[in-house]
Design a protein around this motif. Structure first.
Motif, PDB file in Angstrom:
ATOM      1  N   SER A 252       6.644  -7.977   3.746  1.00 27.84           N
ATOM      2  CA  SER A 252       6.173  -7.220   3.260  1.00 27.84           C
ATOM      3  C   SER A 252       4.917  -6.884   3.814  1.00 27.84           C
ATOM      4  O   SER A 252       3.939  -7.546   3.379  1.00 27.84           O
TER       5      SER A 252
ATOM      6  N   VAL B 265       1.615  -4.467  -2.022  1.00 25.56           N
ATOM      7  CA  VAL B 265       1.680  -5.335  -2.242  1.00 25.56           C
ATOM      8  C   VAL B 265       2.007  -4.564  -3.567  1.00 25.56           C
ATOM      9  O   VAL B 265       1.119  -2.929  -4.049  1.00 25.56           O
TER      10      VAL B 265
ATOM     11  N   THR C  12      -0.646   1.182  -4.710  1.00 23.07           N
ATOM     12  CA  THR C  12      -0.061  -0.033  -4.154  1.00 23.07           C
ATOM     13  C   THR C  12      -1.269  -0.550  -3.402  1.00 23.07           C
ATOM     14  O   THR C  12      -2.196  -0.209  -3.148  1.00 23.07           O
TER      15      THR C  12
ATOM     16  N   ASP D 125       6.442  -9.753  -4.585  1.00 25.55           N
ATOM     17  CA  ASP D 125       6.877  -8.520  -3.635  1.00 25.55           C
ATOM     18  C   ASP D 125       8.051  -9.562  -1.771  1.00 25.55           C
ATOM     19  O   ASP D 125       7.085 -10.641  -2.032  1.00 25.55           O
TER      20      ASP D 125
END
Length: 645
Positions: free
Chosen positions: A164, A167, A177, A160
């Motif tokens: 972020s 993931v 997620t 990713d």
């Protein structure tokens, strides 16, 4: 039996598979020939323009009567409603006297164009072959594609974007997620760090303060969209890269339950204080310890298989594709549904969050990627382990034909090979490429074309198939179109060949005599071969066999129906990319009485006037006099003088 044309219309058959998808392996075909408007001409093609070109998607165009609206998308009364794009279509031909049709072209419908010609409803259909489908599929990293090929239930590649906080699971089964979670205070995680062992995608690096203070990822909200029940076989695996043994046992990947109280780590893999991989069960209890040092700064594939047999649990640890432990008997299974009993509703990556409890954490320091969970997988454990380890090695050292089939598998289609590839290929960076471009890189390494056969199957033939190949069709010069003439130019000339490969030096080979005679003609390619020696051999071959201009025809037109009675229709129909064709009885003014060619591509036209096949060709001369050590035919001194590649 030799079959020649007879008066009458060509016996053509058109079929569609209206209920099939582009990936249906055995579609149900429906004959729609009765609606074919042959007077409007049927045209289709496949292959490439010449030996220096990449294969392009083949196309088909034909027109059907549409008085019943059967071919109008969206018309509910149509016999084949609902019509869909990418519906399979194929065209077959039967020579007179033949017992069965031969499939000439297979592809997928791209467009329906209803129309009205003189108040007569028609529809024009346009289609393309499988190469078009392969052109549309963009590949992820090699490691990702390799892992996805075994259909994990959960898969976090950890590629990713940097920065972020979550993931994603790209297995597309449970749609969850995992979110970054801090344990204690301090440390960091870095998505966008380093790179994978094969491809260029980045990974995640964890840097904890110590085993109790750092970051990890856990599944969001503690539950999946649908519960994942560990049945009688489960596998976890990941890629990891660390440089030092931890002060206390750490967790790479674990799956656990969210029953009341402290969550249990039902199954996990990690690294112990000796720098060896280990297996966890229950509440992070180490039940299996490996023997291989995995904290040496190299990438390793770590996996565990947990099975139930006779109501007992058994654990096996694998490191880099090999079992690195004796099978451990974990005792009675804890529930009636198999291994282990609580529903797995948590995934932990790189450690455990604060909510896991306990004074000591299990925070991992190093890089990690390709975290997968298989619950009673359809793939065998051996395949999961093998493919996972191949994600680390890139299957470096396999033949070009094996690589070709693997890439087709990534696309979810069946490929075909002819012979065994002579090129040994290296790791291949594929992230962001189309499948077609990746396959073409394999063809370049093999010095052979990638093409689609008549049945619509992407195919790669070993370069050996052209060495001294038998003549598939012999034509008299009077049997080809009057406007067909040999061309002698430098389009195929190569006398200055440059090449590069991954993790190897750039190489260059020149043919000084050819350059002096014709001027420089440069070829520059990147080859996915795995040694400098192979690369140099390819460059030497190119500058030796393409050092002189050769005769070819830009297109060889053959009237295969009605007008000709001397062309063997069976041989003409059997031609494919790579077939050898000779045109004999050339005029006295020609340089040679015989024109010797290889087919690189073909197009066909059928209508009420008959059938014309047009061949794109290249000169066969470079392949007809090759010398192969120890071969009874091609090691004859004085007649075969060009070393085979």
């Amino acid at each position: 039996m030799t079959r020649v044309a007879i008066p009458g219309l060509p016996d053509l058959k058109v079929e569609i598979a209206p209920t099939a998808t582009p990936f249906t392996s055995s579609p149900t075909w429906v004959d729609i020939t009765s609606d074919l408007r042959l007077q409007d001409t049927v045209t289709f093609n496949r292959g490439r323009v010449d030996q220096r070109s990449q294969a392009q998607p083949g196309t088909l165009t034909l027109t059907l009567n549409n008085s019943a609206g059967n071919y109008t998308p969206g018309l509910a009364s149509g016999a084949y409603h609902p019509l869909s794009l990418r519906c399979p279509i194929r065209v077959s031909f039967k020579p007179p006297g033949a017992g069965a049709y031969t499939v000439m072209w297979t592809g997928l419908i791209d467009e329906y164009a209803p129309g009205w010609s003189k108040n007569r409803p028609t529809v024009t259909i346009r289609a393309s072959d499988r190469l078009s489908q392969l052109q549309r599929v963009e590949l992820a990293s090699w490691e990702t594609q390799q892992t996805l090929s075994t259909s994990p239930d959960l898969f976090f590649p950890l590629t990713d974007a940097a920065g972020s906080a979550t993931v994603g699971d790209i297995a597309a089964n449970l749609g969850i997620t995992a979110t970054a979670s801090e344990r204690g205070n301090g440390g960091s995680y870095d998505l966008g760090s380093g790179s994978l062992p094969v491809d260029d995608a980045t990974v995640c690096a964890f840097t904890p303060v110590n085993a109790s203070n750092g970051w990890c990822f856990q599944s969001v909200n503690g539950s999946f969209a649908a519960p994942l029940v560990l049945s009688d076989r489960a596998v976890l695996s990941c890629l990891m890269n660390a440089t030092a043994a931890p002060a206390s046992n750490v967790l790479l990947l674990g799956a656990g339950s969210t029953t009341t109280g402290v969550p249990a780590m039902e199954l996990g893999i990690g690294v112990n204080t000796s720098g060896k991989a280990c297996v966890y069960a229950g509440y992070l209890i180490e039940v299996v310890s490996g023997t291989v040092n995995v904290v040496d700064g190299n990438w390793h594939h770590i996996a565990v298989e947990c099975t139930e047999s006779g109501s007992r649990l058994y654990y096996k640890l694998y490191v880099d594709g090999v079992q690195d432990s004796t099978t451990y008997d974990g005792g009675p299974a804890s529930g009636s549904s198999g291994v282990p009993s609580p529903l797995m509703r948590k995934v932990y990556i790189g450690g455990t969050p604060t909510e896991y409890g306990g004074a000591t954490g299990h925070q991992y320091s190093g890089q990690i990627a390709m975290c997968g969970v298989w619950d009673f997988p359809t793939a065998t454990t051996a395949d999961i382990i093998s493919e996972g380890n191949s994600a680390r090695t890139g299957t470096d050292g396999e033949t070009s034909t094996a690589r070709f089939l693997k890439l087709c598998e990534f696309a979810g289609i069946t490929g075909a090979v002819v012979g065994t590839g002579a090129a040994v290929v290296a790791r291949q960076k594929i992230a962001g490429q189309s499948i077609l471009d990746a396959l073409d890189d394999v063809g370049t390494a093999e010095v052979s074309p990638v093409y689609v056969n008549g049945a619509g199957v992407p195919t790669l033939a070993s370069r050996h198939q052209r060495y001294g190949a038998a003549v598939a069709l012999t034509l008299n010069a009077k049997d080809v179109g009057a406007d067909v003439a040999p061309i002698y130019n430098g389009d195929g000339l190569i006398n200055d060949a440059k090449g590069s490969r991954l993790a190897g030096a750039e190489q260059r080979v020149k043919n000084a005599a050819s350059i002096a005679a014709h001027g420089a003609a440069t070829s520059s390619e990147t080859y996915i071969v795995n040694t400098d020696a192979q690369l140099i051999s390819i460059l030497q071959w190119l500058t030796n066999v393409y050092d002189e201009p050769t005769f070819r025809t830009a297109s060889l037109k053959i009237d295969g129906w009605i007008k000709q009675a001397t062309v063997d229709l069976d041989d003409l129909l059997a031609l494919d990319v790579g077939s050898r064709v000779q045109v004999t009885n050339m005029p006295a003014q020609a340089a040679s009485s015989t024109l010797d060619l290889f087919v690189e591509g073909m197009s066909d036209t059928f209508n009420t006037d008959g059938w014309q096949r047009t061949l794109n060709t290249s000169g066969a001369a470079p392949y007809t006099n090759v010398w192969i050590l120890g071969d009874p035919t091609y090691s004859v001194l004085g007649s075969t003088t060009i070393p085979a590649l």
